[in-house]
Design a protein around this motif. Structure first.
Motif, PDB file in Angstrom:
ATOM      1  N   GLU A  34       0.851  -1.180   0.000  1.00 28.98           N
ATOM      2  CA  GLU A  34       0.000   0.000   0.000  1.00 28.98           C
ATOM      3  C   GLU A  34       0.884   1.226   0.000  1.00 28.98           C
ATOM      4  OE1 GLU A  34      -3.119   0.479   2.770  1.00 28.98           O
ATOM      5  OE2 GLU A  34      -3.682  -1.625   2.689  1.00 28.98           O
ATOM      6  N   CYS A  35       0.457   2.278  -0.680  1.00 24.32           N
ATOM      7  CA  CYS A  35       1.196   3.530  -0.669  1.00 24.32           C
ATOM      8  C   CYS A  35       1.008   4.193   0.687  1.00 24.32           C
ATOM      9  CB  CYS A  35       0.693   4.462  -1.759  1.00 24.32           C
ATOM     10  SG  CYS A  35       1.002   3.832  -3.410  1.00 24.32           S
ATOM     11  N   HIS A  36       2.004   4.945   1.099  1.00 24.56           N
ATOM     12  CA  HIS A  36       1.866   5.667   2.344  1.00 24.56           C
ATOM     13  C   HIS A  36       2.235   7.120   2.139  1.00 24.56           C
ATOM     14  CE1 HIS A  36       6.204   4.935   2.556  1.00 24.56           C
ATOM     15  NE2 HIS A  36       6.255   5.976   3.344  1.00 24.56           N
ATOM     16  N   VAL A  37       1.754   7.967   2.976  1.00 17.01           N
ATOM     17  CA  VAL A  37       2.008   9.397   2.884  1.00 17.01           C
ATOM     18  C   VAL A  37       3.360   9.694   3.516  1.00 17.01           C
ATOM     19  CG1 VAL A  37       1.200  11.677   3.602  1.00 17.01           C
ATOM     20  CG2 VAL A  37      -0.442   9.921   2.961  1.00 17.01           C
ATOM     21  N   GLU A  56       0.236  10.536   8.969  1.00 15.67           N
ATOM     22  CA  GLU A  56      -0.582  10.002   7.880  1.00 15.67           C
ATOM     23  C   GLU A  56      -2.062  10.218   8.150  1.00 15.67           C
ATOM     24  OE1 GLU A  56      -0.154   6.100   5.620  1.00 15.67           O
ATOM     25  OE2 GLU A  56       1.614   6.091   6.932  1.00 15.67           O
ATOM     26  N   GLU A  57      -2.467  10.011   9.398  1.00 18.99           N
ATOM     27  CA  GLU A  57      -3.874  10.146   9.773  1.00 18.99           C
ATOM     28  C   GLU A  57      -4.362  11.578   9.582  1.00 18.99           C
ATOM     29  OE1 GLU A  57      -1.508   8.741  11.801  1.00 18.99           O
ATOM     30  OE2 GLU A  57      -2.071   6.675  11.354  1.00 18.99           O
ATOM     31  N   GLU A  58      -3.546  12.555   9.995  1.00 19.41           N
ATOM     32  CA  GLU A  58      -3.911  13.965   9.830  1.00 19.41           C
ATOM     33  C   GLU A  58      -4.097  14.297   8.354  1.00 19.41           C
ATOM     34  OE1 GLU A  58      -2.289  18.398  11.072  1.00 19.41           O
ATOM     35  OE2 GLU A  58      -0.856  16.759  10.970  1.00 19.41           O
ATOM     36  N   PHE A  59      -3.188  13.833   7.508  1.00 19.48           N
ATOM     37  CA  PHE A  59      -3.282  14.085   6.077  1.00 19.48           C
ATOM     38  C   PHE A  59      -4.547  13.434   5.507  1.00 19.48           C
ATOM     39  CE2 PHE A  59      -2.395  12.970   1.632  1.00 19.48           C
ATOM     40  CZ  PHE A  59      -2.080  14.225   1.125  1.00 19.48           C
TER      41      PHE A  59
END
Length: 70
Positions: A34-37, A56-59
């Motif tokens: 999976e891609c990640h931020v 990641e969650e904030e984005f």
């Protein structure tokens, strides 16, 4: 390969597009993963300059639409 995000800044409400390509943008990709931020390099709102990717969650809370292409 690339990914385009429609983002609504939680700080000022500005809506804008953020485009990331393969391994050189905000997204790192790998085959079968999976891609990640990317959180090491800041993604900032073009209006208020607040950082949008401290986590990641904030984005992901600010993303409205995701478009991916090969």
């Amino acid at each position: 390969m690339g990914t385009s995000y429609k983002i609504k800044c939680m700080h000022c409400g500005t809506e804008f597009l953020h485009v990331a390509g393969g391994d050189f943008g905000a997204i790192r990709s790998c085959v079968g993963c999976e891609c990640h931020v990317e959180t090491d390099v800041a993604i900032r709102c073009p209006s208020c300059m607040q950082r949008l990717n401290r986590t990641e969650e904030e984005f992901n809370r600010q993303v409205e639409t995701i478009i991916s292409w090969d």
